[in-house]
Design an enzyme around this catalytic site. Structure first.
Site, PDB file in Angstrom:
ATOM      1  N   ASN A   1       0.869  -1.180   0.000  1.00 17.38           N
ATOM      2  CA  ASN A   1       0.000   0.000   0.000  1.00 17.38           C
ATOM      3  C   ASN A   1       0.908   1.232   0.000  1.00 17.38           C
ATOM      4  O   ASN A   1       1.520   1.547   1.016  1.00 17.38           O
ATOM      5  CB  ASN A   1      -0.877  -0.041   1.261  1.00 17.38           C
ATOM      6  CG  ASN A   1      -1.677   1.223   1.461  1.00 17.38           C
ATOM      7  OD1 ASN A   1      -1.776   2.065   0.567  1.00 17.38           O
ATOM      8  ND2 ASN A   1      -2.259   1.372   2.639  1.00 17.38           N
TER       9      ASN A   1
ATOM     10  N   LYS B   1       0.034   4.224  -0.179  1.00 14.90           N
ATOM     11  CA  LYS B   1      -0.617   5.371   0.480  1.00 14.90           C
ATOM     12  C   LYS B   1      -0.468   6.626  -0.371  1.00 14.90           C
ATOM     13  O   LYS B   1      -0.518   6.539  -1.591  1.00 14.90           O
ATOM     14  CB  LYS B   1      -0.041   5.553   1.894  1.00 14.90           C
ATOM     15  CG  LYS B   1      -0.045   4.266   2.701  1.00 14.90           C
ATOM     16  CD  LYS B   1       0.146   4.485   4.162  1.00 14.90           C
ATOM     17  CE  LYS B   1       0.313   3.157   4.865  1.00 14.90           C
ATOM     18  NZ  LYS B   1       0.194   3.246   6.292  1.00 14.90           N
TER      19      LYS B   1
ATOM     20  N   HIS C   1      -9.360   0.446   5.134  1.00 12.23           N
ATOM     21  CA  HIS C   1      -8.080   0.693   5.804  1.00 12.23           C
ATOM     22  C   HIS C   1      -8.302   1.601   7.016  1.00 12.23           C
ATOM     23  O   HIS C   1      -9.125   2.515   6.973  1.00 12.23           O
ATOM     24  CB  HIS C   1      -7.098   1.338   4.822  1.00 12.23           C
ATOM     25  CG  HIS C   1      -5.694   1.353   5.336  1.00 12.23           C
ATOM     26  ND1 HIS C   1      -5.258   2.285   6.254  1.00 12.23           N
ATOM     27  CD2 HIS C   1      -4.642   0.535   5.091  1.00 12.23           C
ATOM     28  CE1 HIS C   1      -3.991   2.034   6.539  1.00 12.23           C
ATOM     29  NE2 HIS C   1      -3.590   0.983   5.850  1.00 12.23           N
TER      30      HIS C   1
ATOM     31  N   GLU D   1      -6.716   3.995   8.151  1.00 11.39           N
ATOM     32  CA  GLU D   1      -6.519   5.437   7.921  1.00 11.39           C
ATOM     33  C   GLU D   1      -7.765   6.055   7.299  1.00 11.39           C
ATOM     34  O   GLU D   1      -8.061   7.233   7.528  1.00 11.39           O
ATOM     35  CB  GLU D   1      -5.269   5.653   7.054  1.00 11.39           C
ATOM     36  CG  GLU D   1      -3.998   5.404   7.869  1.00 11.39           C
ATOM     37  CD  GLU D   1      -2.781   5.034   7.047  1.00 11.39           C
ATOM     38  OE1 GLU D   1      -2.820   5.125   5.806  1.00 11.39           O
ATOM     39  OE2 GLU D   1      -1.768   4.633   7.669  1.00 11.39           O
TER      40      GLU D   1
ATOM     41  N   GLU E   1      -4.901  -5.856  10.649  1.00  9.47           N
ATOM     42  CA  GLU E   1      -3.949  -4.763  10.843  1.00  9.47           C
ATOM     43  C   GLU E   1      -4.242  -4.047  12.163  1.00  9.47           C
ATOM     44  O   GLU E   1      -5.086  -3.131  12.208  1.00  9.47           O
ATOM     45  CB  GLU E   1      -4.067  -3.752   9.698  1.00  9.47           C
ATOM     46  CG  GLU E   1      -3.795  -4.325   8.332  1.00  9.47           C
ATOM     47  CD  GLU E   1      -3.281  -3.261   7.374  1.00  9.47           C
ATOM     48  OE1 GLU E   1      -2.190  -3.444   6.843  1.00  9.47           O
ATOM     49  OE2 GLU E   1      -3.960  -2.231   7.199  1.00  9.47           O
TER      50      GLU E   1
ATOM     51  N   GLY F   1       2.468   1.894  10.727  1.00 13.75           N
ATOM     52  CA  GLY F   1       3.347   3.048  10.574  1.00 13.75           C
ATOM     53  C   GLY F   1       4.063   3.455  11.846  1.00 13.75           C
ATOM     54  O   GLY F   1       4.648   4.534  11.920  1.00 13.75           O
TER      55      GLY F   1
ATOM     56  N   SER G   1       3.714  -2.435  10.311  1.00 16.37           N
ATOM     57  CA  SER G   1       5.172  -2.381  10.489  1.00 16.37           C
ATOM     58  C   SER G   1       5.820  -3.730  10.161  1.00 16.37           C
ATOM     59  O   SER G   1       6.777  -4.144  10.837  1.00 16.37           O
ATOM     60  CB  SER G   1       5.525  -1.921  11.907  1.00 16.37           C
ATOM     61  OG  SER G   1       4.994  -0.623  12.141  1.00 16.37           O
TER      62      SER G   1
HETATM   63  C1  PEP Z   1      -0.698  -0.316   6.047  1.00 21.55           C
HETATM   64  O1  PEP Z   1      -0.807   0.863   5.775  1.00 21.55           O
HETATM   65  O2  PEP Z   1      -1.574  -1.128   5.679  1.00 21.55           O
HETATM   66  C2  PEP Z   1       0.483  -0.738   6.784  1.00 21.55           C
HETATM   67  C3  PEP Z   1       0.545  -1.978   7.199  1.00 21.55           C
HETATM   68  O3  PEP Z   1       1.433   0.214   7.000  1.00 21.55           O
HETATM   69  P1  PEP Z   1       2.895  -0.031   7.641  1.00 21.55           P
HETATM   70  O4  PEP Z   1       3.450  -1.270   7.017  1.00 21.55           O
HETATM   71  O5  PEP Z   1       3.676   1.193   7.268  1.00 21.55           O
HETATM   72  O6  PEP Z   1       2.709  -0.181   9.102  1.00 21.55           O
END
Ligand code: PEP
Length: 272
Positions: free
Chosen positions: A12, A14, A96, A98, A170, A176, A216
């Site tokens: 992703n 973003k 997601h 976010e 997630e 992040g 992460s």
């Molecule tokens: C995500 O945005 O789905 C995600 C897992 O981000 P990150 O790997 O940066 O934590």
């Protein structure tokens, strides 16, 4: 179940990259993740879908969008609907955290988006996950169950499986932040997710639906997740923009893909 679930690594991007540089990054990453045993998906911003699609042509790597609108067309300024992605993307990320946080997306809205994705044949990656306070107070499984029921109820269980539903677990506190869940904790959540899929009546008890980990995830820790039999890959954010990270993540995922196909050796000691 007819065979092992596919191993999926999705990136992703973003709100990163521009149409001027996205194609080049996609090409660079594609060269580093030439691993046909792993289903690979790159999800750039809308405006970069065309250059990324062109850069990935012939590589076997799919292109995904990061969102769609819940209506097919209409007076929705600035929005992008599922049919508009024809020829640009074959996958889509939905729900997601976010977007739940910044765009106020509810489970009911995500359910409608999921319906649109299925209607046009976009393969959905449905994101679910708890906040830190919910984990700390022992509510993680219940929160994720509510999210799943909210997004999936109302859809025909057969349609969800036929449409290639993928779930990404997630934990919000891991996205992040550089702080990841343990493989063992993520596996408990993946098992709980499959329990809900079973209760919702998905064919084959939901056992065919891939469950990914996201939060992460890096080349350094992917092995911890791939060692868990109930986890089928990862949704990566930050790492997905880094060719070295993607090479490590997809390479490690390929080891698991081959091991599972070869007879269910889920814990590949050699690759830890
Ligand atoms: C995500 O945005 O789905 C995600 C897992 O981000 P990150 O790997 O940066 O934590």
């Amino acid at each position: 179940m007819s065979g092992p679930r596919p191993i999926v690594i999705a990136g992703n991007w973003k709100m990163h990259t521009t149409p001027a540089d996205a194609g080049e990054l996609a090409r660079t990453i594609a060269h580093r993740i030439a691993e046909p045993d792993v289903v690979r998906v790159i999800c750039p911003p809308y405006v970069c879908l065309a250059p990324v699609r062109d850069a990935l042509a012939g590589t076997g790597i799919a292109v995904g969008a990061q969102n769609i609108h819940h209506e097919l067309a209409g007076a929705y300024t600035g929005e992008v609907s599922a049919p508009m992605l024809a020829g640009l993307a074959t996958w889509v990320i939905l729900g997601h955290s976010e977007r739940r946080r910044d765009a106020g997306e509810t489970d009911e809205l995500i359910a409608r988006k999921l319906g649109r994705a299925l209607e046009v044949g976009l393969r959905p990656i449905l994101c679910v996950g708890e906040q830190l306070v919910e984990r700390d107070t022992g509510q993680a499984a219940a929160v994720v169950e509510d999210q799943l029921r909210g997004a999936l109820t109302g859809h025909e269980p057969e349609d969800l499986v036929r449409g290639g539903l993928v779930i990404a677990y997630e934990p919000v506190w891991a996205i992040g932040t550089g702080r990841n869940a343990t493989g063992a904790d993520a596996a408990v959540m993946a098992d709980s997710i499959r329990g809900t899929l079973h209760e919702l009546g998905l064919p084959e008890h939901g056992e065919t639906v891939p469950v990914l980990y996201g939060g992460s995830c890096t080349a350094a820790n992917i092995g911890e997740f791939m060692n868990e039999a109930s986890i089928d890959g990862a949704l990566d954010g930050g790492a997905s923009l880094k060719p070295d990270e993607m090479a490590g993540i997809v390479g490690r995922a390929g080891v698991t893909a081959r091991a599972r196909r070869g007879g269910g050796a889920f814990r590949e000691a050699a690759s830890r």
